[in-house]
Design an enzyme around this catalytic site. Structure first.
Site, PDB file in Angstrom:
ATOM      1  N   LYS A 122       0.818  -1.218   0.000  1.00  0.00           N
ATOM      2  CA  LYS A 122       0.000   0.000   0.000  1.00  0.00           C
ATOM      3  C   LYS A 122       0.849   1.264   0.000  1.00  0.00           C
ATOM      4  O   LYS A 122       0.482   2.264  -0.610  1.00  0.00           O
ATOM      5  CB  LYS A 122      -0.942  -0.007   1.214  1.00  0.00           C
ATOM      6  CG  LYS A 122      -2.039  -1.056   1.113  1.00  0.00           C
ATOM      7  CD  LYS A 122      -3.015  -0.961   2.270  1.00  0.00           C
ATOM      8  CE  LYS A 122      -4.144  -1.970   2.121  1.00  0.00           C
ATOM      9  NZ  LYS A 122      -5.131  -1.872   3.216  1.00  0.00           N
ATOM     10  N   LYS A 206      -6.435  -9.654  -8.674  1.00  0.00           N
ATOM     11  CA  LYS A 206      -7.617  -9.767  -7.833  1.00  0.00           C
ATOM     12  C   LYS A 206      -8.584  -8.617  -8.117  1.00  0.00           C
ATOM     13  O   LYS A 206      -8.171  -7.489  -8.348  1.00  0.00           O
ATOM     14  CB  LYS A 206      -7.189  -9.741  -6.364  1.00  0.00           C
ATOM     15  CG  LYS A 206      -8.279 -10.110  -5.377  1.00  0.00           C
ATOM     16  CD  LYS A 206      -7.719 -10.170  -3.965  1.00  0.00           C
ATOM     17  CE  LYS A 206      -8.804 -10.501  -2.963  1.00  0.00           C
ATOM     18  NZ  LYS A 206      -8.277 -10.552  -1.578  1.00  0.00           N
ATOM     19  N   LYS A 209     -11.647  -2.702  -5.569  1.00  0.00           N
ATOM     20  CA  LYS A 209     -12.347  -1.432  -5.704  1.00  0.00           C
ATOM     21  C   LYS A 209     -11.389  -0.278  -5.968  1.00  0.00           C
ATOM     22  O   LYS A 209     -11.820   0.821  -6.298  1.00  0.00           O
ATOM     23  CB  LYS A 209     -13.206  -1.148  -4.472  1.00  0.00           C
ATOM     24  CG  LYS A 209     -12.525  -1.289  -3.137  1.00  0.00           C
ATOM     25  CD  LYS A 209     -13.566  -1.289  -2.022  1.00  0.00           C
ATOM     26  CE  LYS A 209     -12.983  -1.686  -0.685  1.00  0.00           C
ATOM     27  NZ  LYS A 209     -14.002  -1.846   0.344  1.00  0.00           N
TER      28      LYS A 209
END
Length: 345
Positions: A122, A206, A209
């Site tokens: 991240k 994967k 969103k």
């Protein structure tokens, strides 16, 4: 510190699980997690949370965040989570999460957090500019679970490392303060029917969103026209669907769409290939669209109905917050006593 705790014995079958309110929930969230949580309600005491405190580890628009919290709550309920039988609330309604997270900041070791792969993913190349919250949020995740002394946690592959950290923190706390087995070592609940849903645009990634393309995912709230359009545009290959699982090797998009069909139908891969094997993608996509609309359509309709009454959703979250605090407050009082804090009874 040994002895009798005010919060009583550890429960035997309490589950904690949560989802971040960061945009629309998608098909992968539903098939990989929420649908299975609905099935757990019969066998476990369930605490379901909208983890809004986790969401602010990256910058959020306050108006959008409030809407997203309500949207995830609506999705929980529309998918079948019963707020009358389970605790359903947003994380910030219970200050025990933040208080226990700080204590765990002082228990966990830097080396443990440095090994967390999700922080590296991240933060990317800009690690020095990442928030400290993003770095220590696994400690908050441990607090989410252990504030309830939860014994089980539904996890996917990408969350196993964080559950291991939670167990490490619980063990170190118990040992450091001679608290015997005050915090349980939560066990993973890995559902046999959990589906790993990939992007409609790239079968090797994967479904997420955070993907900039809306056509990479089907959102739980999508209507029939949106579902149909996204599946029509889903990436495929020129060959017909195989009749054996071996035929899906090196065909990630075909494997993903067949997996979605099987998950929506509650069929094994073998059963799915028996039903659709040999079809051309054009015909298969029609069948898949009809199936997806039949399953997701009622969920989307119910979400829209619930979102039309935000005061009702807020009331559910408020009641859930009260029930959550009733569980965690005596547990936290024991934590304060164990540590040596002076607090009112």
């Amino acid at each position: 510190m040994n002895g009798t705790y005010k919060s009583g014995p550890t429960p035997t079958n309490r589950i904690f699980s949560g989802v971040q309110p960061t945009g629309n929930l998608h098909l992968g969230n539903y098939l990989g997690a929420i649908r299975n949580w609905v099935r757990l309600q019969a066998d476990y005491e369930c605490v379901f949370c909208v983890v809004d405190m986790h969401a602010i580890t990256i910058k959020q628009d306050p108006v959008e965040l409030k809407n997203s919290i309500r949207e995830v709550t609506a999705a929980y309920i529309a998918c079948g989570i019963d707020p009358e039988k389970n605790i359903l609330f947003n994380q910030s309604q219970n200050h025990s999460h933040a208080e226990l997270a700080w204590i765990f900041n002082c228990v966990a070791r830097m080396g443990w957090l440095n090994r967390m792969t999700q922080f590296k993913e991240k933060a990317g190349k800009n690690r020095e500019n990442a928030s400290t919250g993003l770095f220590v949020y696994p400690n908050l995740m441990a607090a989410d679970i252990l504030a309830y002394r939860a014994t089980h946690v539904p996890v996917g592959e990408d969350q196993k490392q964080h559950l291991e950290l939670t167990r490490d923190i619980a063990t170190k706390f118990n040992n450091d303060f001679e608290a015997e087995d005050f915090f349980p070592l939560p066990e993973p609940v890995i559902m046999d029917t959990a589906a790993r849903i990939m992007s409609l645009r790239d079968g090797t990634k994967k479904m997420s969103k955070s993907d900039p393309s809306e056509y990479s995912r089907i959102n739980v709230a999508d209507g029939p026209d949106e579902i149909a359009q996204k599946l029509r545009k889903a990436k495929t290959d020129p060959e017909p669907l195989p009749t054996e699982a071996e035929g899906l090797e090196d065909r990630p998009e075909a494997k993903n769409l067949i997996g979605i069909y099987g998950a929506l139908s509650d069929l094994t891969m073998e059963e799915t290939l028996k039903a659709v094997g040999g079809k051309q993608f054009k015909d298969f996509k029609t069948d898949l669209t009809d199936l997806a609309v039949s399953v997701l359509g009622p969920i989307g309709d119910e979400m829209k109905r619930l979102m039309a009454d935000p005061a009702h959703l807020d009331g559910i979250l408020c009641k859930g917050g009260e029930d959550a605090r009733k569980i965690t407050q005596p547990i936290m009082q024991d934590v304060y006593d164990i540590i040596g804090f002076v607090r009112p009874e």
